[in-house]
Scaffold this active site. Structure first.
Site, PDB file in Angstrom:
ATOM      1  N   TYR A  43       0.811  -1.227   0.000  1.00 59.35           N
ATOM      2  CA  TYR A  43       0.000   0.000   0.000  1.00 59.35           C
ATOM      3  C   TYR A  43       0.841   1.273   0.000  1.00 59.35           C
ATOM      4  O   TYR A  43       0.294   2.370  -0.112  1.00 59.35           O
ATOM      5  CB  TYR A  43      -0.901   0.042   1.244  1.00 59.35           C
ATOM      6  CG  TYR A  43      -2.195  -0.677   1.055  1.00 59.35           C
ATOM      7  CD1 TYR A  43      -2.206  -2.051   0.884  1.00 59.35           C
ATOM      8  CD2 TYR A  43      -3.402   0.002   1.048  1.00 59.35           C
ATOM      9  CE1 TYR A  43      -3.384  -2.733   0.716  1.00 59.35           C
ATOM     10  CE2 TYR A  43      -4.591  -0.673   0.867  1.00 59.35           C
ATOM     11  CZ  TYR A  43      -4.573  -2.032   0.707  1.00 59.35           C
ATOM     12  OH  TYR A  43      -5.746  -2.701   0.537  1.00 59.35           O
ATOM     13  N   LYS A  83       2.231 -14.029   5.699  1.00 64.44           N
ATOM     14  CA  LYS A  83       2.540 -14.983   4.621  1.00 64.44           C
ATOM     15  C   LYS A  83       4.054 -15.210   4.579  1.00 64.44           C
ATOM     16  O   LYS A  83       4.683 -15.180   3.513  1.00 64.44           O
ATOM     17  CB  LYS A  83       2.060 -14.432   3.269  1.00 64.44           C
ATOM     18  CG  LYS A  83       0.618 -14.653   2.950  1.00 64.44           C
ATOM     19  CD  LYS A  83       0.235 -16.116   2.773  1.00 64.44           C
ATOM     20  CE  LYS A  83       0.665 -16.686   1.444  1.00 64.44           C
ATOM     21  NZ  LYS A  83       0.212 -18.109   1.310  1.00 64.44           N
ATOM     22  N   ASP A 140      -3.618 -17.421   4.546  1.00 67.91           N
ATOM     23  CA  ASP A 140      -4.653 -18.198   3.845  1.00 67.91           C
ATOM     24  C   ASP A 140      -5.350 -19.158   4.814  1.00 67.91           C
ATOM     25  O   ASP A 140      -6.571 -19.317   4.798  1.00 67.91           O
ATOM     26  CB  ASP A 140      -4.083 -18.932   2.617  1.00 67.91           C
ATOM     27  CG  ASP A 140      -2.744 -19.583   2.877  1.00 67.91           C
ATOM     28  OD1 ASP A 140      -1.998 -19.084   3.732  1.00 67.91           O
ATOM     29  OD2 ASP A 140      -2.429 -20.589   2.228  1.00 67.91           O
ATOM     30  N   ASP A 185      -6.630  -5.839   5.042  1.00 65.21           N
ATOM     31  CA  ASP A 185      -7.731  -5.364   4.215  1.00 65.21           C
ATOM     32  C   ASP A 185      -8.720  -6.515   3.967  1.00 65.21           C
ATOM     33  O   ASP A 185      -9.926  -6.401   4.201  1.00 65.21           O
ATOM     34  CB  ASP A 185      -7.145  -4.855   2.887  1.00 65.21           C
ATOM     35  CG  ASP A 185      -8.117  -4.000   2.115  1.00 65.21           C
ATOM     36  OD1 ASP A 185      -9.218  -3.738   2.629  1.00 65.21           O
ATOM     37  OD2 ASP A 185      -7.788  -3.599   0.984  1.00 65.21           O
TER      38      ASP A 185
END
Ligand code: NAD
Length: 423
Positions: A151, A222, A288, A312
């Site tokens: 971002y 992640k 995930d 987000d």
């Protein structure tokens, strides 16, 4: 009572006068409707709980279409100055101007005031229509990093000279040219993630967990794929927990170490004891997997700390589980400087502008977060009670009305009055 500014003392504690001046942006589209309802509810709650002893002095700031129409600017410098000066403010949704190189106004506000935490509490109010079987098991507070990650906006288009230079750097300096599968048409985005950025976010999350007696903080990342950015977030997060909070936390890394040395039973006993002793359990989950877990076992998670992009997705997925964006509140906060902007999480829904039909709960609950941030907990509680009772009585705005049996549809204004009636 003379209206006064909210300030911050040398220990980073907010100093809130009885008659604080709080700037607001009413917002575009449905903004004026939901702001009017929210202001009415917040003022009524303060009056109800503190008599004439406390009162908010509202001060309008211009941004979005209203600002553009009146000043020719989407985000006047004066607005940023006011938000900076008065520390705590609240806003409705703003139109993102299309084209013309203007950034999202929300992103601009967050970056200018360095509001590094995007705070999203996700809590189900009994009776709110939900797509999941057990929405009551969802009770989380998401700390989303707000200033770094993809971002940051460092991108270059595939046909720019910068992309060619970057490709050359990747080939010659990183020796990774073959990892760019289609070099002629590849655009690039840069993902900065720093130790300081991670630490201030995770520190805020752990402090919040301690203050609000939450039992765990989960680092969602992640790191299995992005070793230095997302993996760095995990490592720096655990290091900070250990180094700054010592005995107040028990980390998953400690559990792993005991398991390795003394076996799983011993590790589980240690974990059990830590939990029993009221320590905050600091653990981590891969992003995930976490998106599965929030559907399969949401009761296992309480405070969440995560980077910008993961945050987000996670915030909106969780909001959907408890009734969607019409009711999900949010805030952007810098816990060091005290700056905070509380905001509706939905957009301007321009088709419904001026109809007085939309759900004001998102902005009202952002107001609740603001009152809690100010330490005016009684007023906050009073609004939550009123909102809960109104929903139980099934007198709701159109979005909930369509999904509930035997409900009565009320307007935005009437919904605000219902809440006040049930304080
Ligand atoms: P949106 O949230 O404005 O609307 C999407 C749909 O959600 C609406 O059509 C409506 O059905 C429903 N909805 C939204 N708010 C609701 C409410 N309070 N009660 C009941 N239903 C509600 O999203 P969009 O259409 O993608 O965006 C419209 C504009 O808003 C764009 O300019 C966008 O950039 C901006 N936006 C601003 C913010 C913000 O200021 N925080 C956030 C998202 C979008």
């Amino acid at each position: 009572m003379t209206p006064q500014k909210i300030s911050i003392d040398s220990n980073n504690n907010l100093v809130v006068p009885n008659n604080p001046i709080i700037p607001f942006i009413e917002g575009d589209g449905i903004g004026p409707d939901v702001w009017k309802a929210s202001k009415k509810v917040i003022d009524a709650a303060v009056e109800h709980c503190y008599g004439g002893e406390r009162k908010i002095e509202w001060k309008e700031m211009l941004a979005g279409e209203k600002a553009f129409n009146e000043t020719g600017e989407w985000l006047p410098a004066q607005t940023l100055e006011t938000a900076r000066e008065y520390l705590v403010s609240i806003k409705g949704p703003l139109t993102t101007p299309v084209g013309g190189g203007i950034r999202s106004l929300n992103v601009a506000l967050r970056q200018e005031l360095d509001l590094y935490v995007c705070l999203r509490p996700i809590h189900w109010f009994v009776g709110v229509p939900s797509p999941v079987h057990y929405p009551d098991r969802v009770d989380m507070v998401v700390f989303r990093e707000n200033t770094e990650d993809i971002y940051a906006g460092i991108e270059c288009n595939y046909d720019s000279p910068e992309a060619k230079k970057l490709l050359e750097f990747i080939r010659t300096e990183l020796n990774a040219g073959d990892k760019v599968r289609f070099p002629e048409t590849a655009s690039f985005g840069i993902k900065p993630v720093s130790k300081e950025g991670t630490e201030r976010l995770v520190r805020s999350a752990i402090k919040y967990a301690i203050t609000h007696k939450r039992d765990s903080v989960t680092l969602v990342h992640k790191g299995n794929i992005m070793k230095f950015t997302e993996g760095g977030f995990k490592k720096w997060g655990y290091d900070l927990a250990k180094n700054e909070f010592g005995d107040q936390v028990y980390t998953w890394e400690q559990w792993e170490a005991t398991k390795k040395a003394d076996g799983e039973n011993a590790a589980n006993q240690e974990l059990e004891k830590a939990h029993h002793d009221g320590k905050i359990i600091v653990k981590d989950v891969i992003a995930d997997n976490f998106l599965q877990q929030i559907l399969l076992a949401p009761q296992d998670y309480s405070v969440i700390a995560t980077l910008n992009l993961n945050g987000d997705y996670i915030s909106d997925a969780l909001a959907a589980a408890v009734g969607g964006i019409g009711i999900a509140p949010g805030a952007n906060i810098n816990y060091t400087s005290g700056h905070a902007i509380f905001e509706a999480t939905h957009g301007t829904a321009p088709r419904f502008a001026g109809t007085n039909t939309m759900n004001p709960s998102s902005l009202i609950l952002s107001g609740v977060m603001m009152l809690e941030y100010m330490g005016w907990d009684d007023a906050a509680k009073c609004i939550k009670n009123g909102l809960q009772t109104s929903i139980m009585h099934k007198r709701v705005t159109v979005d909930f009305y369509k999904l509930m049996d035997d409900a009565t549809q009320v307007s935005t204004t009437e919904f605000a009055d219902e809440i006040i009636k049930h304080f």
